[in-house]
Write a protein that holds these residues in place. Structure first.
Motif, PDB file in Angstrom:
ATOM      1  N   ILE A   1       0.404  -3.020   4.164  1.00 40.32           N
ATOM      2  CA  ILE A   1       1.721  -2.624   4.659  1.00 40.32           C
ATOM      3  C   ILE A   1       2.642  -2.260   3.503  1.00 40.32           C
ATOM      4  CG2 ILE A   1       3.770  -3.489   5.867  1.00 40.32           C
ATOM      5  CD1 ILE A   1       1.712  -5.203   7.561  1.00 40.32           C
ATOM      6  N   ALA A   2       2.632  -3.069   2.457  1.00 45.60           N
ATOM      7  CA  ALA A   2       3.460  -2.753   1.295  1.00 45.60           C
ATOM      8  C   ALA A   2       3.037  -1.426   0.674  1.00 45.60           C
ATOM      9  CB  ALA A   2       3.369  -3.881   0.263  1.00 45.60           C
ATOM     10  N   ALA A   3       1.724  -1.187   0.619  1.00 45.23           N
ATOM     11  CA  ALA A   3       1.238   0.059   0.021  1.00 45.23           C
ATOM     12  C   ALA A   3       1.643   1.267   0.850  1.00 45.23           C
ATOM     13  CB  ALA A   3      -0.282   0.002  -0.136  1.00 45.23           C
ATOM     14  N   LEU A   4       1.582   1.158   2.171  1.00 41.68           N
ATOM     15  CA  LEU A   4       1.984   2.281   3.009  1.00 41.68           C
ATOM     16  C   LEU A   4       3.470   2.586   2.840  1.00 41.68           C
ATOM     17  CD1 LEU A   4      -0.014   1.626   6.305  1.00 41.68           C
ATOM     18  CD2 LEU A   4      -0.579   3.185   4.424  1.00 41.68           C
ATOM     19  N   LEU A   5       4.294   1.554   2.729  1.00 43.35           N
ATOM     20  CA  LEU A   5       5.726   1.787   2.504  1.00 43.35           C
ATOM     21  C   LEU A   5       5.979   2.397   1.128  1.00 43.35           C
ATOM     22  CD1 LEU A   5       7.333  -1.415   4.064  1.00 43.35           C
ATOM     23  CD2 LEU A   5       7.101   0.866   5.074  1.00 43.35           C
TER      24      LEU A   5
ATOM     25  N   VAL B   1      -2.854   8.572  -4.604  1.00 33.15           N
ATOM     26  CA  VAL B   1      -2.149   7.714  -3.656  1.00 33.15           C
ATOM     27  C   VAL B   1      -2.344   8.216  -2.234  1.00 33.15           C
ATOM     28  CG1 VAL B   1       0.163   7.035  -2.880  1.00 33.15           C
ATOM     29  CG2 VAL B   1      -0.443   6.867  -5.305  1.00 33.15           C
ATOM     30  N   ARG B   2      -2.231   9.514  -2.029  1.00 32.37           N
ATOM     31  CA  ARG B   2      -2.359  10.072  -0.679  1.00 32.37           C
ATOM     32  C   ARG B   2      -3.757   9.821  -0.114  1.00 32.37           C
ATOM     33  NH1 ARG B   2       0.575  14.261   2.167  1.00 32.37           N
ATOM     34  NH2 ARG B   2      -0.666  14.819   4.000  1.00 32.37           N
ATOM     35  N   ARG B   3      -4.775  10.007  -0.932  1.00 29.83           N
ATOM     36  CA  ARG B   3      -6.136   9.763  -0.462  1.00 29.83           C
ATOM     37  C   ARG B   3      -6.335   8.287  -0.124  1.00 29.83           C
ATOM     38  NH1 ARG B   3      -9.562  12.093  -5.231  1.00 29.83           N
ATOM     39  NH2 ARG B   3     -11.354  11.503  -3.958  1.00 29.83           N
ATOM     40  N   ALA B   4      -5.793   7.392  -0.941  1.00 32.76           N
ATOM     41  CA  ALA B   4      -5.926   5.958  -0.675  1.00 32.76           C
ATOM     42  C   ALA B   4      -5.176   5.571   0.590  1.00 32.76           C
ATOM     43  CB  ALA B   4      -5.403   5.160  -1.870  1.00 32.76           C
ATOM     44  N   ALA B   5      -3.967   6.107   0.768  1.00 34.52           N
ATOM     45  CA  ALA B   5      -3.204   5.823   1.985  1.00 34.52           C
ATOM     46  C   ALA B   5      -3.949   6.327   3.211  1.00 34.52           C
ATOM     47  CB  ALA B   5      -1.819   6.459   1.899  1.00 34.52           C
ATOM     48  N   GLY B   6      -4.601   7.472   3.090  1.00 36.78           N
ATOM     49  CA  GLY B   6      -5.391   7.992   4.196  1.00 36.78           C
ATOM     50  C   GLY B   6      -6.517   7.055   4.576  1.00 36.78           C
ATOM     51  N   TYR B   7      -7.173   6.489   3.577  1.00 37.37           N
ATOM     52  CA  TYR B   7      -8.255   5.550   3.882  1.00 37.37           C
ATOM     53  C   TYR B   7      -7.711   4.324   4.610  1.00 37.37           C
ATOM     54  CZ  TYR B   7     -12.510   2.840   3.429  1.00 37.37           C
ATOM     55  OH  TYR B   7     -13.642   2.112   3.724  1.00 37.37           O
ATOM     56  N   ILE B   8      -6.550   3.844   4.181  1.00 34.78           N
ATOM     57  CA  ILE B   8      -5.968   2.655   4.807  1.00 34.78           C
ATOM     58  C   ILE B   8      -5.632   2.913   6.268  1.00 34.78           C
ATOM     59  CG2 ILE B   8      -3.980   1.094   4.776  1.00 34.78           C
ATOM     60  CD1 ILE B   8      -3.916   1.467   1.710  1.00 34.78           C
ATOM     61  N   VAL B   9      -4.958   4.038   6.549  1.00 40.35           N
ATOM     62  CA  VAL B   9      -4.557   4.271   7.940  1.00 40.35           C
ATOM     63  C   VAL B   9      -5.764   4.567   8.823  1.00 40.35           C
ATOM     64  CG1 VAL B   9      -2.251   5.049   7.268  1.00 40.35           C
ATOM     65  CG2 VAL B   9      -4.072   6.740   7.558  1.00 40.35           C
TER      66      VAL B   9
ATOM     67  N   LEU C   1       8.697  13.233  -3.180  1.00 43.34           N
ATOM     68  CA  LEU C   1       8.040  14.498  -3.490  1.00 43.34           C
ATOM     69  C   LEU C   1       8.226  15.544  -2.390  1.00 43.34           C
ATOM     70  CD1 LEU C   1       4.787  12.998  -5.030  1.00 43.34           C
ATOM     71  CD2 LEU C   1       6.621  14.150  -6.267  1.00 43.34           C
ATOM     72  N   GLY C   2       9.072  15.230  -1.401  1.00 45.69           N
ATOM     73  CA  GLY C   2       9.451  16.227  -0.415  1.00 45.69           C
ATOM     74  C   GLY C   2       8.604  16.302   0.828  1.00 45.69           C
ATOM     75  N   ASP C   3       7.748  15.319   1.068  1.00 46.04           N
ATOM     76  CA  ASP C   3       6.891  15.348   2.255  1.00 46.04           C
ATOM     77  C   ASP C   3       7.439  14.347   3.276  1.00 46.04           C
ATOM     78  OD1 ASP C   3       4.907  15.462   4.148  1.00 46.04           O
ATOM     79  OD2 ASP C   3       3.261  15.483   2.697  1.00 46.04           O
ATOM     80  N   ALA C   4       8.465  14.760   4.016  1.00 49.19           N
ATOM     81  CA  ALA C   4       9.131  13.861   4.953  1.00 49.19           C
ATOM     82  C   ALA C   4       8.223  13.451   6.101  1.00 49.19           C
ATOM     83  CB  ALA C   4      10.398  14.527   5.496  1.00 49.19           C
ATOM     84  N   ALA C   5       7.373  14.352   6.568  1.00 53.26           N
ATOM     85  CA  ALA C   5       6.489  14.032   7.677  1.00 53.26           C
ATOM     86  C   ALA C   5       5.498  12.939   7.291  1.00 53.26           C
ATOM     87  CB  ALA C   5       5.747  15.284   8.129  1.00 53.26           C
ATOM     88  N   ALA C   6       4.918  13.052   6.106  1.00 56.14           N
ATOM     89  CA  ALA C   6       3.987  12.019   5.630  1.00 56.14           C
ATOM     90  C   ALA C   6       4.705  10.688   5.509  1.00 56.14           C
ATOM     91  CB  ALA C   6       3.376  12.426   4.297  1.00 56.14           C
ATOM     92  N   ALA C   7       5.919  10.705   4.963  1.00 59.18           N
ATOM     93  CA  ALA C   7       6.670   9.469   4.800  1.00 59.18           C
ATOM     94  C   ALA C   7       6.930   8.807   6.149  1.00 59.18           C
ATOM     95  CB  ALA C   7       7.991   9.749   4.080  1.00 59.18           C
ATOM     96  N   ALA C   8       7.305   9.601   7.140  1.00 59.39           N
ATOM     97  CA  ALA C   8       7.602   9.037   8.456  1.00 59.39           C
ATOM     98  C   ALA C   8       6.349   8.408   9.069  1.00 59.39           C
ATOM     99  CB  ALA C   8       8.161  10.123   9.363  1.00 59.39           C
ATOM    100  N   TYR C   9       5.234   9.100   8.983  1.00 55.14           N
ATOM    101  CA  TYR C   9       4.001   8.583   9.579  1.00 55.14           C
ATOM    102  C   TYR C   9       3.568   7.279   8.906  1.00 55.14           C
ATOM    103  CZ  TYR C   9      -0.982   8.052  10.425  1.00 55.14           C
ATOM    104  OH  TYR C   9      -2.215   7.541  10.733  1.00 55.14           O
TER     105      TYR C   9
END
Length: 803
Positions: A452-456, A418-426, A465-473
């Protein structure tokens, strides 16, 4: 008549595939069997081995002759066919082929052997006029080994005393044997020396060639009707070597078709028993559309690549396609794969859906995206970039998690994907290289909704999973894009709007925004699959049901006036009333479909109505509170299916053309079955049962419809060079590498330097303090790439505009 040597006429005519209008597809749920089969027009069509993306035959059917009166009849052309599954949810089939001239009836059971790579046909031939001895019966087989009709070799040989027909090509071999004796056998080249040419001329086999080498080949044999009294079993087996195939023919014939049927049925019964009971009690036994859809979903999964589900066991307009179209639809599209997995979750096939997640994890590219489509081993086939295919896997993980179908351990495992896919999107969004119809790039309402739905969704998983900074971005990026959807895709005051009496509507797609261009809505988009003179249209002139994805994914309410006005436009331009009910085309001007005269799509044509869009519209109506209309559309969706209850990609929406087997409201020559359509069908059944949209992610609705969050940021990147920034917002630059941004808010009378920082997702961002700038001011900036201390060499300009 003795066998002669090599067949003349090499290499035969150019190879072609066959009809995509399948009436049945099946496979054994057993790892010992690596055979998938298809049926059409009363005969076996493509058989796939040892992989679901390797078609190895064109077709295998029967010809009936009566030499005494020059009677010649090919069952696939000259008989009326009925087809039914042996029972609901078990894709073994009983076929009945009745001669159009009333001369004979052929009954078949088609089932694969769960213990080996063999396809059985149990056949009963019964004369309706005259006696059995008046007729001759022949089997014809067209090998197309490993997705190609050319370059095959066919021959006649006995193996351990058993007469057989053989073919090989591209490291795969097949063998055809029979429980009854063969009276004659021959191998030939298609169109010149094959059995069809012989029988159509002579009503008996006068050509008996032992071998046809390296070409488009066909095999033929006469069944000894007197020896079997019209009842016999054909066994078609496969292997890496012809000896393996021959061994499997003999072993399967010894074990018998009845034993195979028992094992086959048991495997399917066990799988179907674990599913949710979404059956319609009003449907008679043997006609459960739900169980057809569930079986279609399961049949299209590859046993040797768990979780790999191809789009369709068919080749659209196959009768017009040759060896240059290797893939057909027996490829994996990540979009179709995720839709299928959503269907699996909807029916309660949790283990199957988990396998899909594992397959997605394995086939993801290093940068986080997936190929446009690929072979089962992940090798790309086409190479377009479709960001919805990157967003949808994230939403699948989120859906499985919310439904309680993933453990904490599994979630942590799939978070990496998921993180890698979200990175590609942004890094690459919001613009997509191609829309979901694989044609145009730009701002697509469907793609934007999924991004947009996927990023949310990814943000929620990061927070869990405890990564607040990633969630905020991720939320900040989603919010910035959500604020611009209407700017990018909503047209107002156009000639079309005035004609329809509405203020505006969402367009199908608009071109990427650049600093030099007017609004994306004012741009032009290419229309694929159309003649050159019709291939460029204003973005504001084209609408699509894709806009309803903004509701399906929760970004906009079903009763939002902009959505309701768009529905007016969609229905005015794209809705087609058919005997079973309404259906919709993809967009006005679509060229992917048959020509006006019914000729096959050949790069241009007229796009026809898609049943899956009726399913999507039913979901919209349910979201809008119109349950009765959603149920009516479900009935229409069922009505578009074939006699075997398979759903096509498209239905013919013009007047009947019987000569081309095109009938209004019935399947066209496009792919059938389409797994995506069957997934939409079962998701609609689940949604209706629960009174909610089963696969709607809750995050966008909560954030944008209930909390009404608006972004404090405007977003700018190299593929999204916005011209305007709403007053009161900071400007966020998102760059592919570290850079120093040199910028000014007063035409360089003063200037500031702002260094980018890594977002954690490969995008390097800098937030410029522009919130205090008045309307009419401009932000001017350039940047120096830190890796080589090189200046960009261009000044970019963004105007401050009214909110």
């Amino acid at each position: 008549m003795p066998q002669s040597g090599s067949a003349p006429g090499a290499p035969g005519i150019p190879a072609r595939w066959t009809s995509s209008a399948k009436s049945g597809v099946g496979t054994a749920l057993s790892p010992q069997s690596r055979v998938w089969f298809t049926l059409s027009h009363g005969i076996v069509n493509e058989v796939y081995y040892p992989r679901l993306d390797y078609a190895c035959t064109r077709d295998c059917g029967l010809i009936v002759t009566a030499p005494g009166d020059r009677f010649f009849s090919e069952e696939k052309r000259d008989a009326r066919t009925t087809v039914r599954a042996v029972e609901d949810g078990v894709p073994a089939f009983l076929l009945g082929n009745d001669c159009l001239r009333g001369r004979y009836r052929i009954e078949k059971l088609v089932v694969s052997d769960p213990r080996r790579d063999t396809l059985f046909q149990r056949v009963a031939f019964r004369p309706l006029q005259g006696r059995l001895g008046d007729y001759r019966l022949f089997v014809l087989l067209a090998p197309h080994l490993v997705n190609a009709g050319g370059g095959n070799t066919a021959w006649i040989e006995d193996w351990k005393g058993c007469p057989m027909l053989f073919a090989r090509g591209r490291s795969v071999a097949l063998a055809l044997g029979c429980s009854a004796p063969f009276r004659a056998r021959s191998a030939g080249f298609v169109g010149t020396s094959d059995g069809w040419q012989d029988l159509s001329r002579h009503c008996e086999m006068r050509w008996r060639y032992e071998r046809a080498e390296n070409g488009n080949v066909a095999l033929a044999a006469e069944i000894d009707l007197a020896a079997c009294q019209g009842a016999f079993v054909l066994a078609l087996s496969f292997g890496r070597r012809f000896e393996e195939a021959a061994h499997r023919v003999i072993a399967s014939l010894h074990d018998g078709v009845e034993a195979a049927l028992v094992g086959y049925v048991a495997g399917w019964r066990a799988w179907q028993a674990g599913l949710l009971p979404l059956d319609d009690p009003r449907e008679p036994a043997g006609h459960s559309t739900y169980r057809v859809s569930t079986a279609v979903l399961r049949t299209h999964e590859a046993s040797s690549f768990p979780g790999g589900i191809i789009a369709s066991l068919s080749i659209p307009w196959g009768f017009a396609k040759g060896d240059d179209d290797l893939g057909g639809y027996h490829l994996v599209w990540p979009r179709d794969l995720v839709e299928a997995a959503g269907g699996l979750l909807a029916i309660g096939a949790i283990a199957d859906a988990r396998r899909v997640l594992g397959y997605l994890e394995t086939t993801q590219e290093a940068d986080g995206h997936w190929p446009q489509n690929c072979w089962l081993d992940g090798s790309p086939y086409w190479t377009g970039e479709q960001i919805d295919e990157c967003a949808l896997p994230i939403l699948l993980v989120d859906l499985a998690w919310r439904e309680g179908d993933l453990s904490e351990t599994e979630l942590a495992r799939f978070w990496r994907m998921v993180r890698r896919a979200a990175g590609y999107i942004v890094r690459n969004g919001p613009v997509t290289g191609q829309d979901r119809w694989e044609e145009d790039g730009g701002y697509s309402p469907f793609t934007l909704a999924t991004e947009i739905a996927a990023l949310l969704a990814a943000a929620d998983l990061a927070a869990h999973l405890g990564d607040a900074a990633a969630a905020a971005y991720l939320r900040e990026t989603a919010d910035a894009w959500n604020d611009e959807i209407e700017h990018w895709t909503y047209a107002e005051g156009t000639p079309l709007a005035r004609r329809l009496g509405i203020p505006g509507y969402y367009v199908r797609i608009s071109p990427p925004e650049t600093a030099e261009a007017a609004s994306p809505i004012d741009g032009f988009v290419p229309v694929k699959n159309r003649p050159p003179q019709d291939s460029r249209q204003p973005a504001s002139a084209i609408v699509s049901p894709d806009a309803l994805a903004l509701v399906r994914f929760g970004l906009r309410a079903a009763d939002d006036p902009r959505i309701r006005h768009t529905v007016v436009a969609i229905d005015a331009l794209l809705r087609v009333e058919l005997p079973a009910g309404p259906c919709w085309r993809r967009y006005n001007g679509d060229g992917y479909g048959e020509h006006e005269d019914g000729a096959a799509f050949d790069g241009t044509g007229i796009g026809r109505a898609w049943p899956l869009l009726t399913g999507e519209r039913a979901h919209y109506e349910l979201a809008a509170g119109n349950r009765a209309e959603a149920e009516r559309l479900l009935a229409a969706l069922n009505g578009f299916a074939s006699d075997g209850h398979l759903l096509p990609e498209q239905v013919w929406d013009a007047d009947d053309i019987p000569a081309r087997e095109l009938f209004r409201g019935r399947p066209s020559g496009s792919a059938m079955p389409l797994v995506w359509a069957h997934a939409e069908h079962v998701k609609l059944l689940r949604s209706l049962r629960e009174g909610r949209i089963f696969d709607m992610p809750p995050q966008p609705r909560q954030r944008y419809q209930i909390e009404r969050v608006q972004s404090r940021l405007g977003h700018w990147c190299l593929n999204n060079k916005g011209r305007g920034l709403k007053r009161g917002k900071a400007l966020r630059l998102s760059l592919p590498a570290p850079a120093l941004v040199h910028w000014s808010g007063d035409d360089w009378r003063s200037a500031w330097d702002t260094a980018t920082h890594d977002s954690g997702f490969g995008a390097h961002i800098a937030d410029l303090d522009t919130a205090s700038l008045p309307v009419g001011a401009a932000v001017v900036f350039t940047f120096r790439w830190e890796s080589d201390k090189r200046w960009e060499g261009t000044d970019y300009r963004v105007e401050i505009v009214e909110p």
